[in-house]
Design an enzyme around this catalytic site. Structure first.
Site, PDB file in Angstrom:
ATOM      1  N   LYS A  69       4.456   1.108   1.642  1.00 26.19           N
ATOM      2  CA  LYS A  69       5.008   2.267   0.956  1.00 26.19           C
ATOM      3  C   LYS A  69       6.444   1.941   0.544  1.00 26.19           C
ATOM      4  O   LYS A  69       7.331   1.801   1.380  1.00 26.19           O
ATOM      5  CB  LYS A  69       4.959   3.500   1.861  1.00 26.19           C
ATOM      6  N   LYS A 169      -9.552   8.458  -5.834  1.00 25.09           N
ATOM      7  CA  LYS A 169      -9.498   9.447  -4.758  1.00 25.09           C
ATOM      8  C   LYS A 169     -10.490  10.566  -5.041  1.00 25.09           C
ATOM      9  O   LYS A 169     -10.404  11.239  -6.072  1.00 25.09           O
ATOM     10  CB  LYS A 169      -8.084   9.986  -4.613  1.00 25.09           C
TER      11      LYS A 169
END
Length: 269
Positions: A69, A169
């Protein structure tokens, strides 16, 4: 619209169809293409050396794909990517996911600074057009996530050569029905996929596992075992990580049973 509201209803319909037909959802979604689904592990933003140490810890748990991240200060992100790259072993895969966090000039600095590293760049900027501009300035493999919210956007991005892979997703596109359609489009176009969701536990992990298991291995970059990030079991029979992989159960439907007591009182009867 309202994809996040429609998604659990759509996923429940696939579960019902599987239970009525006696077939696991992965069969209904295209058949078993792989017995074991490879997983990635997300590594939250911290000091570069701390993130690099976590790669070793997660590798011992069986993971070989690591999603960093980033998307913070560009100089620190360059350090993060380099520090994590330095501890990789043969077979490890590194993905730097900015989650729309860089401006174009920051993204340009980062991709130029790490051009010699074997790393994927994921969703560097907020808009599709900004990401496409960065894509055109780097030879590093590129993943789009937040901008790919349906088949129309996927088809446009594919036609414009905007990425090498997408993060698909399930909830973001409205459920398994549309996710399967987008999955099949990616296979036809030769695009790799991370198959996951925006977050979840046992039930979400089961839906991911069934769609991933029915996806040809050469186009599945990775999937996610969200229930290993949590501490509360909300369903029995859901997939569990074994090393760095998981699989979808062979039971009818999605193969789990909700633990109603763990979910609390229904908000609507």
């Amino acid at each position: 619209g309202h994809a996040y509201v429609k998604s659990p209803i759509d996923v429940a319909c696939w579960d019902i169809l599987g239970k009525v037909s006696g077939l696991p959802a992965y069969v209904l979604l295209g058949g078993s293409e792989q017995a074991e689904v490879p997983l990635y592990r997300a590594i939250s933003q911290e000091e570069p050396k701390t993130m690099a140490r976590k790669i070793g810890c997660y590798r011992r748990e069986g993971y070989r794909k690591f999603q960093l991240k980033v998307g913070g200060d560009a100089d620190t992100d360059i350090e993060r990517i380099r520090a994590c790259s330095d501890v990789l072993k043969p077979g490890d895969v590194l993905d730097a996911d900015a989650n729309t966090g860089w401006t174009m000039h920051e993204a340009a600095r980062v991709v130029n600074a790490v051009h010699d590293i074997d790393v994927y760049i994921e969703q560097p900027c907020r808009t599709y057009e900004e990401c496409l501009t960065v894509r055109q300035r780097t030879s590093l493999p590129f993943i789009l996530d937040e901008n790919i919210d349906g088949l129309e956007m996927l088809a446009r991005a594919s036609a414009e050569g905007a990425m090498d892979a997408i993060n698909l997703k399930i909830s973001k596109v409205g459920g398994l029905t549309k996710a399967r359609l987008m999955r099949d489009f990616c296979v036809a176009k030769g695009l790799d996929m991370i198959i996951e969701d925006t977050w979840g536990g046992d039930m979400v992990t089961a839906a991911i596992a069934h769609l991933a298991r029915s996806t040809p291995a050469e186009f599945l970059f990775a999937a996610t075992d969200f229930n290993s990030y949590g501490t509360k079991e909300i369903a029995t029979g859901a997939p569990k990580r074994q090393g760095g992989v998981m699989t979808a159960p062979d039971r009818p439907g999605l193969g789990f049973e909700p633990i109603k007591e763990a979910l609390g009182k229904p908000v609507l009867n």
